[in-house]
Write a protein that holds these residues in place. Sequence first.
Motif, PDB file in Angstrom:
ATOM      1  N   MET A   1     -10.186   8.281   1.909  1.00  0.00           N
ATOM      2  CA  MET A   1      -9.504   8.329   3.158  1.00  0.00           C
ATOM      3  C   MET A   1      -8.020   8.604   2.918  1.00  0.00           C
ATOM      4  N   PHE A   2      -7.267   7.545   2.655  1.00  0.00           N
ATOM      5  CA  PHE A   2      -5.849   7.718   2.344  1.00  0.00           C
ATOM      6  C   PHE A   2      -5.714   7.730   0.834  1.00  0.00           C
ATOM      7  N   ASP A   3      -4.919   8.636   0.340  1.00  0.00           N
ATOM      8  CA  ASP A   3      -4.737   8.734  -1.098  1.00  0.00           C
ATOM      9  C   ASP A   3      -3.470   7.983  -1.477  1.00  0.00           C
ATOM     10  N   VAL A   4      -3.640   6.692  -1.799  1.00  0.00           N
ATOM     11  CA  VAL A   4      -2.519   5.853  -2.185  1.00  0.00           C
ATOM     12  C   VAL A   4      -2.702   5.526  -3.662  1.00  0.00           C
ATOM     13  N   GLY A   5      -1.768   5.965  -4.480  1.00  0.00           N
ATOM     14  CA  GLY A   5      -1.844   5.713  -5.909  1.00  0.00           C
ATOM     15  C   GLY A   5      -1.182   4.410  -6.305  1.00  0.00           C
ATOM     16  N   PHE A   6      -1.227   4.142  -7.610  1.00  0.00           N
ATOM     17  CA  PHE A   6      -0.663   2.897  -8.126  1.00  0.00           C
ATOM     18  C   PHE A   6       0.848   2.843  -7.909  1.00  0.00           C
ATOM     19  N   LEU A   7       1.526   3.954  -8.122  1.00  0.00           N
ATOM     20  CA  LEU A   7       2.983   3.980  -7.981  1.00  0.00           C
ATOM     21  C   LEU A   7       3.400   3.675  -6.535  1.00  0.00           C
ATOM     22  N   GLU A   8       2.638   4.201  -5.560  1.00  0.00           N
ATOM     23  CA  GLU A   8       2.956   3.915  -4.160  1.00  0.00           C
ATOM     24  C   GLU A   8       2.768   2.431  -3.847  1.00  0.00           C
ATOM     25  N   LEU A   9       1.724   1.813  -4.408  1.00  0.00           N
ATOM     26  CA  LEU A   9       1.494   0.383  -4.187  1.00  0.00           C
ATOM     27  C   LEU A   9       2.627  -0.455  -4.787  1.00  0.00           C
ATOM     28  N   VAL A  10       3.120  -0.065  -5.936  1.00  0.00           N
ATOM     29  CA  VAL A  10       4.225  -0.798  -6.554  1.00  0.00           C
ATOM     30  C   VAL A  10       5.478  -0.710  -5.678  1.00  0.00           C
ATOM     31  N   VAL A  11       5.760   0.472  -5.142  1.00  0.00           N
ATOM     32  CA  VAL A  11       6.939   0.642  -4.281  1.00  0.00           C
ATOM     33  C   VAL A  11       6.786  -0.202  -3.021  1.00  0.00           C
ATOM     34  N   ILE A  12       5.588  -0.194  -2.407  1.00  0.00           N
ATOM     35  CA  ILE A  12       5.349  -0.998  -1.198  1.00  0.00           C
ATOM     36  C   ILE A  12       5.519  -2.479  -1.518  1.00  0.00           C
ATOM     37  N   GLY A  13       5.029  -2.931  -2.660  1.00  0.00           N
ATOM     38  CA  GLY A  13       5.169  -4.338  -3.061  1.00  0.00           C
ATOM     39  C   GLY A  13       6.611  -4.739  -3.263  1.00  0.00           C
ATOM     40  N   LEU A  14       7.390  -3.874  -3.918  1.00  0.00           N
ATOM     41  CA  LEU A  14       8.808  -4.194  -4.135  1.00  0.00           C
ATOM     42  C   LEU A  14       9.579  -4.257  -2.825  1.00  0.00           C
ATOM     43  N   VAL A  15       9.324  -3.330  -1.914  1.00  0.00           N
ATOM     44  CA  VAL A  15      10.002  -3.342  -0.614  1.00  0.00           C
ATOM     45  C   VAL A  15       9.605  -4.591   0.159  1.00  0.00           C
ATOM     46  N   ALA A  16       8.326  -4.966   0.129  1.00  0.00           N
ATOM     47  CA  ALA A  16       7.876  -6.169   0.829  1.00  0.00           C
ATOM     48  C   ALA A  16       8.519  -7.403   0.224  1.00  0.00           C
ATOM     49  N   LEU A  17       8.655  -7.458  -1.108  1.00  0.00           N
ATOM     50  CA  LEU A  17       9.275  -8.600  -1.766  1.00  0.00           C
ATOM     51  C   LEU A  17      10.729  -8.748  -1.349  1.00  0.00           C
ATOM     52  N   ILE A  18      11.431  -7.628  -1.235  1.00  0.00           N
ATOM     53  CA  ILE A  18      12.843  -7.672  -0.859  1.00  0.00           C
ATOM     54  C   ILE A  18      12.991  -8.028   0.617  1.00  0.00           C
ATOM     55  N   VAL A  19      12.187  -7.426   1.503  1.00  0.00           N
ATOM     56  CA  VAL A  19      12.328  -7.637   2.941  1.00  0.00           C
ATOM     57  C   VAL A  19      11.817  -9.006   3.352  1.00  0.00           C
ATOM     58  N   ILE A  20      10.640  -9.396   2.907  1.00  0.00           N
ATOM     59  CA  ILE A  20      10.010 -10.644   3.366  1.00  0.00           C
ATOM     60  C   ILE A  20      10.516 -11.834   2.551  1.00  0.00           C
ATOM     61  N   GLY A  21      10.689 -11.661   1.283  1.00  0.00           N
ATOM     62  CA  GLY A  21      11.138 -12.760   0.436  1.00  0.00           C
ATOM     63  C   GLY A  21       9.982 -13.338  -0.350  1.00  0.00           C
ATOM     64  N   PRO A  22      10.304 -13.982  -1.465  1.00  0.00           N
ATOM     65  CA  PRO A  22       9.252 -14.499  -2.341  1.00  0.00           C
ATOM     66  C   PRO A  22       8.475 -15.676  -1.755  1.00  0.00           C
ATOM     67  N   GLU A  23       9.033 -16.444  -0.801  1.00  0.00           N
ATOM     68  CA  GLU A  23       8.321 -17.596  -0.247  1.00  0.00           C
ATOM     69  C   GLU A  23       7.227 -17.176   0.739  1.00  0.00           C
ATOM     70  N   ARG A  24       7.517 -16.203   1.565  1.00  0.00           N
ATOM     71  CA  ARG A  24       6.562 -15.800   2.609  1.00  0.00           C
ATOM     72  C   ARG A  24       5.641 -14.663   2.176  1.00  0.00           C
ATOM     73  N   LEU A  25       5.902 -14.018   1.050  1.00  0.00           N
ATOM     74  CA  LEU A  25       5.098 -12.860   0.630  1.00  0.00           C
ATOM     75  C   LEU A  25       3.609 -13.189   0.425  1.00  0.00           C
ATOM     76  N   PRO A  26       3.231 -14.304  -0.223  1.00  0.00           N
ATOM     77  CA  PRO A  26       1.795 -14.589  -0.379  1.00  0.00           C
ATOM     78  C   PRO A  26       1.070 -14.784   0.961  1.00  0.00           C
ATOM     79  N   ARG A  27       1.726 -15.451   1.910  1.00  0.00           N
ATOM     80  CA  ARG A  27       1.116 -15.669   3.222  1.00  0.00           C
ATOM     81  C   ARG A  27       0.952 -14.336   3.964  1.00  0.00           C
TER      82      ARG A  27
END
Length: 115
Positions: A1-27
């Motif tokens: 369906m969507f072609d999302v590679g490993f590098l794209e997932l890493v970028v999304i994770g880093l942006v989420a970590l910065i925006v949401i923060g380490p405390e709320r990221l697991p939830r």
Amino acid sequence: MFDVGFLELVVIGLVALIVIGPERLPRVARTAGMWVGRARRAFTSVKEEIDRELRAEELKEIMRKQADSQSLERILEPPAKTHRSEADSVGPGAGGKSPEPPSTEARATESGDPP
């Protein structure tokens, strides 16, 4: 369906970590996973229902064709038991023809030759 590679997932994770923060990221990750799972199950359910409907329509069409072909066979095939006509069942004395061929004597008298 969507072609999302490993590098794209890493970028999304880093942006989420910065925006949401380490405390709320697991939830947030659990919630996102839950919604993705629900969407997949809903999509799978709809797909299975469509497949069932298609199979049901195919079976109905097969049954309809089979019923049509059986009715055609009944029309085209002669009946299994042969029924004698009314004239045959009454007998030769009533104007019907005899099912047996005439004897040789009867043929000779009809043609005028002595037996």
